[in-house]
Structure formats: structure tokens, C-alpha cells
Design a protein around this motif. Sequence first.
Motif, short mmCIF file in Angstrom:
data_model
loop_
_atom_site.label_atom_id
_atom_site.label_comp_id
_atom_site.label_asym_id
_atom_site.label_seq_id
_atom_site.Cartn_x
_atom_site.Cartn_y
_atom_site.Cartn_z
N THR A 1 0.85 -1.20 0.00
CA THR A 1 0.00 0.00 0.00
C THR A 1 0.88 1.24 0.00
O THR A 1 1.93 1.29 0.65
CB THR A 1 -0.92 0.01 1.23
N ARG A 2 0.42 2.27 -0.72
CA ARG A 2 1.11 3.56 -0.76
C ARG A 2 0.20 4.64 -0.20
O ARG A 2 -0.93 4.81 -0.68
CB ARG A 2 1.50 3.90 -2.20
N ILE A 3 0.69 5.36 0.79
CA ILE A 3 -0.04 6.48 1.38
C ILE A 3 0.82 7.72 1.16
O ILE A 3 1.90 7.86 1.73
CB ILE A 3 -0.29 6.27 2.89
N VAL A 4 0.35 8.61 0.31
CA VAL A 4 1.17 9.76 -0.09
C VAL A 4 0.32 11.03 -0.06
O VAL A 4 -0.90 11.02 -0.25
CB VAL A 4 1.77 9.56 -1.50
N ASN A 5 1.01 12.15 0.21
CA ASN A 5 0.39 13.48 0.13
C ASN A 5 -0.92 13.59 0.90
O ASN A 5 -1.88 14.22 0.45
CB ASN A 5 0.14 13.86 -1.34
N SER A 6 -0.97 12.97 2.07
CA SER A 6 -2.20 12.97 2.85
C SER A 6 -2.01 13.72 4.16
O SER A 6 -0.88 14.02 4.57
CB SER A 6 -2.66 11.53 3.11
N TYR A 7 -3.13 14.00 4.83
CA TYR A 7 -3.15 14.83 6.04
C TYR A 7 -3.82 14.02 7.15
O TYR A 7 -5.02 13.79 7.12
CB TYR A 7 -3.91 16.12 5.71
N LEU A 8 -3.01 13.57 8.10
CA LEU A 8 -3.51 12.83 9.26
C LEU A 8 -3.64 13.81 10.41
O LEU A 8 -2.66 14.25 11.01
CB LEU A 8 -2.56 11.69 9.60
N ASP A 9 -4.88 14.17 10.70
CA ASP A 9 -5.21 15.29 11.58
C ASP A 9 -5.66 14.74 12.95
O ASP A 9 -6.82 14.37 13.11
CB ASP A 9 -6.32 16.11 10.90
N TYR A 10 -4.71 14.65 13.90
CA TYR A 10 -4.96 14.12 15.25
C TYR A 10 -5.29 12.63 15.23
O TYR A 10 -5.70 12.08 16.24
CB TYR A 10 -6.07 14.89 15.96
N THR A 11 -5.13 11.98 14.12
CA THR A 11 -5.40 10.56 14.02
C THR A 11 -4.38 9.94 13.09
O THR A 11 -4.08 10.49 12.03
CB THR A 11 -6.84 10.31 13.52
N GLY A 12 -3.78 8.81 13.51
CA GLY A 12 -2.61 8.30 12.83
C GLY A 12 -2.84 7.09 11.95
O GLY A 12 -3.96 6.79 11.52
N ILE A 13 -1.73 6.37 11.69
CA ILE A 13 -1.72 5.21 10.81
C ILE A 13 -1.27 3.99 11.61
O ILE A 13 -0.30 4.06 12.37
CB ILE A 13 -0.78 5.43 9.61
N VAL A 14 -1.95 2.86 11.42
CA VAL A 14 -1.57 1.58 12.02
C VAL A 14 -1.34 0.59 10.90
O VAL A 14 -2.17 0.47 9.98
CB VAL A 14 -2.66 1.06 12.98
N ALA A 15 -0.21 -0.14 10.95
CA ALA A 15 0.11 -1.13 9.94
C ALA A 15 0.51 -2.43 10.62
O ALA A 15 1.44 -2.45 11.42
CB ALA A 15 1.22 -0.64 9.03
N GLU A 16 -0.20 -3.52 10.29
CA GLU A 16 0.11 -4.83 10.86
C GLU A 16 1.11 -5.56 9.96
O GLU A 16 0.87 -5.73 8.76
CB GLU A 16 -1.16 -5.66 11.00
N ASP A 17 2.24 -6.01 10.54
CA ASP A 17 3.29 -6.73 9.80
C ASP A 17 3.46 -6.15 8.39
O ASP A 17 3.27 -6.86 7.38
CB ASP A 17 2.93 -8.22 9.69
N PRO A 18 3.80 -4.90 8.27
CA PRO A 18 3.82 -4.28 6.93
C PRO A 18 4.92 -4.86 6.04
O PRO A 18 6.07 -4.99 6.45
CB PRO A 18 4.07 -2.81 7.24
N VAL A 19 4.53 -5.19 4.83
CA VAL A 19 5.47 -5.63 3.80
C VAL A 19 5.19 -4.81 2.55
O VAL A 19 4.07 -4.86 2.02
CB VAL A 19 5.33 -7.14 3.52
N GLN A 20 6.17 -4.07 2.12
CA GLN A 20 6.04 -3.13 1.00
C GLN A 20 4.97 -2.07 1.31
O GLN A 20 3.85 -2.10 0.79
CB GLN A 20 5.75 -3.86 -0.30
N LEU A 21 5.38 -1.15 2.14
CA LEU A 21 4.52 -0.03 2.55
C LEU A 21 5.28 1.27 2.34
O LEU A 21 6.43 1.40 2.75
CB LEU A 21 4.13 -0.17 4.02
N GLU A 22 4.61 2.22 1.71
CA GLU A 22 5.18 3.54 1.47
C GLU A 22 4.31 4.59 2.17
O GLU A 22 3.10 4.68 1.91
CB GLU A 22 5.24 3.84 -0.02
N ILE A 23 4.94 5.38 3.06
CA ILE A 23 4.27 6.53 3.67
C ILE A 23 5.19 7.72 3.44
O ILE A 23 6.27 7.80 4.04
CB ILE A 23 4.02 6.31 5.17
N SER A 24 4.79 8.61 2.59
CA SER A 24 5.69 9.72 2.24
C SER A 24 4.90 10.98 1.93
O SER A 24 3.73 10.94 1.52
CB SER A 24 6.57 9.35 1.05
N SER A 25 5.56 12.10 2.16
CA SER A 25 5.01 13.43 1.85
C SER A 25 3.66 13.67 2.53
O SER A 25 2.78 14.33 1.97
CB SER A 25 4.88 13.63 0.33
N CYS A 26 3.50 13.15 3.73
CA CYS A 26 2.27 13.34 4.50
C CYS A 26 2.51 14.30 5.65
O CYS A 26 3.65 14.54 6.06
CB CYS A 26 1.76 12.00 5.04
#
Length: 510
Positions: free
Chosen positions: A341-366
Motif C-alpha cells: 500500500t502507498r499512502i502519499v500526500n495525505s493529512y492525518l489530523d490528530y489521528t494516525g496510521i496503524v500497519a500490521e506486519d507491513p510488507v512493502q509499505l510507502e508513507i511519504s510526503s504526508c
Amino acid sequence: MESITRKTLLAFSLLFALLATNSFINIIHHVHGHGEDSSSSGGHYNINDQMRKIQAFKTSLLQRNTVPAPAPAPLIAAPAPAPAAPLAPPPPITASMNPHVYKVSSSYGADPTGKTDSTEAIERAITDAFIKLNGNGFLINGIVNLGGVEIYLEGGYYLISRPLKLPAARANFMIHGGTLIASNNFPMDGYLLDLSENTKNGGSYNFEFVTLRNLLLDSNYRGGGILLVNALRTSIDNCYITHFVTNGIFVQGGHETYIRTSFLGQHITAGGDSRERNFSGTAINLAGNDNAVTDVVIFSAAIGILVSGAANIISGVHCYNKATSFGGTGIYLKLPGLTQTRIVNSYLDYTGIVAEDPVQLEISSCFFLGDAYVLLKSINGVINGVNIVDNMFSGTNKGIEIVQLDQNNGPFKEIDQVVIHQNNVNGMKLKSTVARGTIQGNGTFWTLDFNPILVFPNFIKFVQYTFSSNSATSFPNHVLRNVSNNKVLIESDVPVQASVFASVDQGKVI
């Protein structure tokens, strides 16, 4: 005509010149002759003869240049145009002129005010559009091509008491342009738009090329908004989905569903809601592959986006649903070992991201605001191919770490190609898989502790160090003695004044 006029003007010019000469000669004659005839004198100028010649010459010029021009030919009048035939009135607009648009109000009697139940009227339109209409050919797996048929809500408010179920094995259709509201007796586990019927031909997909656009779906706290099962190439565009208690949008199986420019929230709020602790439900539930959520706002729910399929992309999403401090999650990645999964250019406003055993995960420019962070949760202890880079974190100076580990089910044991680096942090605690440090001292041991920075405990894959001695009398030998517990220990064979610089990496061997 033009040549005659020019000749006439020339003649009159000569005439005026001659008249002037004649007057001059008359004057001479009057002065010198005193009125006597001088023709009797052979040696004198005979003025009378010359005057006669000049007069004759003037007369000839006037005769040649005053010949009347021939009369122009008479103009022949053009025949009068025949009177135009009267325009035929345009044909009346009838339903047969636009057979693929089914208007639920004007054609089927649905109540656009929302005061009475419109379920049966809309169902009749669906029956005509999806069952009685003969399609033209097939798309994938024998799914009938309906040719772009439209269920048009005509900008009305329609009260419905049961899910609007669409017949399966249909493709190329649109539902758009109005509001659907669940009545007080709507089933709690239902969806306003239900695209879950299975095909009868055993195909892998139930629907193809579906468009749901310009809709407001109000679940009235009874069920959800849209259910989409085994659909292919679907667009959910410019929709507002609210008051759900299960899922705003539930995509199950299938793939290539695009959700864009839409707004979802259990409660209609703009932040700071006193009910936030009790927000429930999931705004978007992606239980399928190859989907995209772009330019979407999720303003209230317990979970903003729940992803349990692979190869999805989330871009330009603003989540300010239930805050992490209240137990909410902006984006929850629940596919241990196959995240992709790719999460890009997003706005996490007082609430975050949870990833279980992540394999090939991109979180950038957020952008993470209000102590929002990324939580990596161990299920089977696997984390591989994770990039958390080039993000911004802004907090409240409470010492909250930007990346945290949940190892209640066991520690991460397989860690490879993990890069958490180059994040911009303000008011939170920086965590990274890459760290550098320096220490100065006089002795034989130099220890650099990287625990405050490194994400994973007791895990260093790569070390590079520089030993710089200030001694002018000896050249000490030195060695990397230990890297346990995220501490780098350098030892020399003799006491010496020295500076030691070291860089470490947990993610990969460079």
C-alpha cells in the motif's frame, strides 16, 4: 466616362488659358492700334486674323469635348425571392428520444420531497433499466453492456425503507444526481445502494464500469451507504455519505474501484465535536485489491480507511475522524505480510496510521498534526520493504514518538529494507532507522548510545566509525568491540585522547 471627364477638364483648362490670352491680345490691340485696322500695313502684325484663328480653335475644342455620353443601359430588376416556407415546429420531447435515462420522479412517481416512501418507484426504474432493457453485447465474463444507462434522481430527496439492490451481471451504467435517505425502519445491516448480487454464470465479477456520482447518501444511523461486491472498474465520484453505523463505503473483492473527491462522516461536524469519543463505524472499507482513494475527506468515524487488500493507493486524503487519543485510527492497514500500500500526500489530523506486519509499505510526503504518529504492529514479527520518509510531524511537546512499535504479540524478528528517515519533526520525538553520533574522551573505551533515535531495540545492521586521536606520541590500535542494545562500543589498545564518530543503520546493509 472617366476618359471623357478628363478630356473635358483639359479642354476647359485650355479655354481659360486662351481666354486669358485673348484678353491680353485685346489689351495690346487697344493700346497699340487705338481701334484702327492694321491689316493694310504689310509689315505689321495682323491682330484681327490671329483673333479669328484663336476663336475658331476654341470652338473646335468645345465641340470635341462636349459630346454627350451615351445613356446607360436600363437596369434589369432582379426577380423577387419566393416567400420562405414556414418552419416546422420541433418534435415534442418524449421518453423514447432518450431511452437510456430513467427519471425516478417525473417518469416513475418517486417523491422528490422525501416526505413519502419512494422505494417501490425507484425499484421500478431499476427493473426497467437493468432487466427489461436489452443490452448490446457483453463486457468481461458475459456481463451485459447496458450502453450507459442512467438512473437519474433529478436532484430530489428520496426516502427509502430497504436497500436498493441492483441486478448482477450488468455493466456500463450510472446512478446520479440526488439524495437517498434511509427511513426509520431501514434494516440496521443494510446499505442504501447494494451492489452485492452474485452472477448466475459463475464469473469472477458481478459488475463492471459502474459510476455512482453526485449523490448524497444519508444512512440515518441505520446501516451503511454503498456496498460493492466483486465489481470491476468502478467510480464513486463526488459523493457525500453520512450517518452510517457500519461502513460508509464497503468494497469487497473485485478491483479497480476509484473513490475520489468525496466526503464521509458518521456525524456532520467540522472538528471539536463533543461526541468524538463515541464515534464508531468505518468510513471506507477496502477489502479488495488495486483500488484508489484520492482527494477524500473523512470527518468523523472510528476508522477513516480500513485496508485489507493489496496494491491500493491512498493520496490526498484528509482524515480528522476519531482522534488517536480517543482510540481512533485514520488509516488502518490490516493485511499482515502483504501490505503493498502507498499512502502519499495525505493529512492525518490528530489521528494516525496503524500497519500490521507491513510488507512493502510507502508513507511519504504526508502531514501528521496533533501528536498523530505511525504505529507498526507485530502479528508474526515480519516487517520488510517499508519506507516512512519525507513526512512532517507536528505535536504538543509531550514526548510522543513519531513512529512507534506494538510488539504485544511478539517482537519483530524479520526486519529488512526498512527506511525511516528524513522526516521533519516539531514538538514530537524523532525516531529513525538511521542515526549518527560523536563522542570525545580520554581512555580506552568510547560508547555511543543510539537508543533515543533508533526505532527497533537491540538491532543494528550496519556501523561505520571514525577514530581520531590527538596523541602526538603514539598511534593506538582501535576496534569495534560491540553493538548490542543499540550501543556502539569502540576500544583502543592504549589510553588516548580521541574523538569517535559513528553512523548506524537498522534497515539494510549499504
